[in-house]
Design a protein around this motif. Structure first.
Motif, PDB file in Angstrom:
ATOM      1  N   ARG A 124       0.852  -1.199   0.000  1.00  0.00           N
ATOM      2  CA  ARG A 124       0.000   0.000   0.000  1.00  0.00           C
ATOM      3  C   ARG A 124       0.883   1.242   0.000  1.00  0.00           C
ATOM      4  NH1 ARG A 124      -5.402  -0.318   1.304  1.00  0.00           N
ATOM      5  NH2 ARG A 124      -6.120  -2.468   1.553  1.00  0.00           N
TER       6      ARG A 124
ATOM      7  N   ASN B  87      -8.529   8.654  -9.732  1.00  0.00           N
ATOM      8  CA  ASN B  87      -9.514   7.732 -10.297  1.00  0.00           C
ATOM      9  C   ASN B  87      -9.640   6.563  -9.334  1.00  0.00           C
ATOM     10  OD1 ASN B  87      -9.819   9.295 -12.557  1.00  0.00           O
ATOM     11  ND2 ASN B  87      -8.246   8.216 -13.707  1.00  0.00           N
ATOM     12  N   VAL B  88     -10.672   6.562  -8.531  1.00  0.00           N
ATOM     13  CA  VAL B  88     -10.881   5.516  -7.543  1.00  0.00           C
ATOM     14  C   VAL B  88     -11.472   4.304  -8.253  1.00  0.00           C
ATOM     15  CG1 VAL B  88     -12.080   4.894  -5.422  1.00  0.00           C
ATOM     16  CG2 VAL B  88     -11.230   7.214  -5.733  1.00  0.00           C
ATOM     17  N   SER B  89     -10.834   3.155  -8.042  1.00  0.00           N
ATOM     18  CA  SER B  89     -11.337   1.923  -8.648  1.00  0.00           C
ATOM     19  C   SER B  89     -11.602   0.921  -7.540  1.00  0.00           C
ATOM     20  CB  SER B  89     -10.323   1.365  -9.650  1.00  0.00           C
ATOM     21  OG  SER B  89      -9.080   1.161  -9.026  1.00  0.00           O
ATOM     22  N   SER B  90     -12.754   0.307  -7.595  1.00  0.00           N
ATOM     23  CA  SER B  90     -13.125  -0.631  -6.535  1.00  0.00           C
ATOM     24  C   SER B  90     -12.577  -2.026  -6.807  1.00  0.00           C
ATOM     25  CB  SER B  90     -14.643  -0.686  -6.386  1.00  0.00           C
ATOM     26  OG  SER B  90     -15.224  -1.103  -7.597  1.00  0.00           O
ATOM     27  N   ASP B  91     -12.340  -2.357  -8.068  1.00  0.00           N
ATOM     28  CA  ASP B  91     -11.840  -3.680  -8.427  1.00  0.00           C
ATOM     29  C   ASP B  91     -10.380  -3.588  -8.855  1.00  0.00           C
ATOM     30  OD1 ASP B  91     -14.334  -4.797  -7.982  1.00  0.00           O
ATOM     31  OD2 ASP B  91     -14.973  -4.482 -10.062  1.00  0.00           O
TER      32      ASP B  91
ATOM     33  N   GLU C 126      -7.217  -4.296 -11.217  1.00  0.00           N
ATOM     34  CA  GLU C 126      -6.982  -4.428 -12.650  1.00  0.00           C
ATOM     35  C   GLU C 126      -5.575  -4.969 -12.869  1.00  0.00           C
ATOM     36  OE1 GLU C 126      -7.307  -0.530 -14.376  1.00  0.00           O
ATOM     37  OE2 GLU C 126      -5.632   0.246 -13.221  1.00  0.00           O
TER      38      GLU C 126
ATOM     39  N   LYS D 294      -5.111  -1.271  -7.638  1.00  0.00           N
ATOM     40  CA  LYS D 294      -6.333  -0.470  -7.544  1.00  0.00           C
ATOM     41  C   LYS D 294      -6.033   0.730  -6.665  1.00  0.00           C
ATOM     42  CE  LYS D 294      -8.743  -2.425  -3.553  1.00  0.00           C
ATOM     43  NZ  LYS D 294      -9.987  -3.026  -3.078  1.00  0.00           N
TER      44      LYS D 294
ATOM     45  N   ALA E 290      -7.717   2.982  -3.742  1.00  0.00           N
ATOM     46  CA  ALA E 290      -8.823   2.980  -2.789  1.00  0.00           C
ATOM     47  C   ALA E 290      -8.396   3.733  -1.536  1.00  0.00           C
ATOM     48  CB  ALA E 290      -9.219   1.552  -2.434  1.00  0.00           C
ATOM     49  N   ASN E 291      -9.287   4.578  -1.033  1.00  0.00           N
ATOM     50  CA  ASN E 291      -9.065   5.329   0.215  1.00  0.00           C
ATOM     51  C   ASN E 291      -7.774   6.132   0.190  1.00  0.00           C
ATOM     52  OD1 ASN E 291     -11.432   4.192   1.211  1.00  0.00           O
ATOM     53  ND2 ASN E 291     -10.326   2.452   2.084  1.00  0.00           N
TER      54      ASN E 291
END
Length: 182
Positions: free
Chosen positions: A53, A62-66, A68, A87, A89-90
């Motif tokens: 992280r 660009n927040v992506s939940s899944d 890639e 991804k 996130a947060n």
């Protein structure tokens, strides 16, 4: 017969000089390509993935939940990792990585071959020297006499030119005339 022996010795010399580097780089590239194709086809164990992280401080993310698929690599503590997925996130970039064991094996084999070819394993060790320092044979016997004198610079008077008298304070302005009528 002498010509064949000379050519053979020259080929061995050239391989020793840089051929094994080219061969190891080729094998490493082939292993990396094979690993990437396995990752693209999802042929890996999910339990071996390591999560990294990284905090992001970007205003428009660009927040992506899944996750890639993502290509890349990193070396940490001598271990090579290959990026598999990512991804955002947060406010963090989340990377899932796999340890690249083939690359580590090939790199260790290359280093061992280099030591073997250059006879580094039989080098006499008198005292342990730090690995990060390199001595230059030229500077060991070179005495340099630096007789610098800064009094001459301090005694000089420095003259600065004031540009206030040279550059006018405001540019001359002209009033525009009325355009011709036409």
């Amino acid at each position: 017969m002498k010509r064949a022996a000379a050519i053979l010795l020259l080929l061995i010399f050239l391989f020793n000089w840089f051929g094994y580097r080219l061969l190891s780089d080729y094998l490493q590239h082939r292993a990396d390509t094979r690993l990437e194709s396995q990752l693209d086809q999802n042929q890996y164990n999910e339990a071996n993935l390591i999560e990294i992280r990284i905090p992001l401080n970007m205003p428009y993310q660009n927040v992506s939940s899944d996750f890639e698929r993502y290509d890349g690599e990193i070396e940490y503590n001598g271990i090579h990792y290959k990026y598999v997925k990512r991804k955002v996130a947060n406010g963090e970039l989340v990377l899932l990585c796999l340890p690249n064991e083939n690359r580590m094996r090939l790199q260790n084999a290359r280093d061992e071959f280099f030591k073997l070819v250059n006879d580094l394993q039989n080098a006499p060790t008198k005292s342990p020297a730090p690995a990060h320092t390199v001595k230059s044979p030229v500077t060991e016997y070179w005495q340099q006499q630096n007789n610098w004198h800064f009094e001459a610079l301090a005694a000089q008077q420095h003259h600065y030119t004031s540009y206030a008298a040279v550059i006018p304070s405001s540019p001359p302005t002209t009033t525009p005339a009325q355009p011709p009528e036409g």
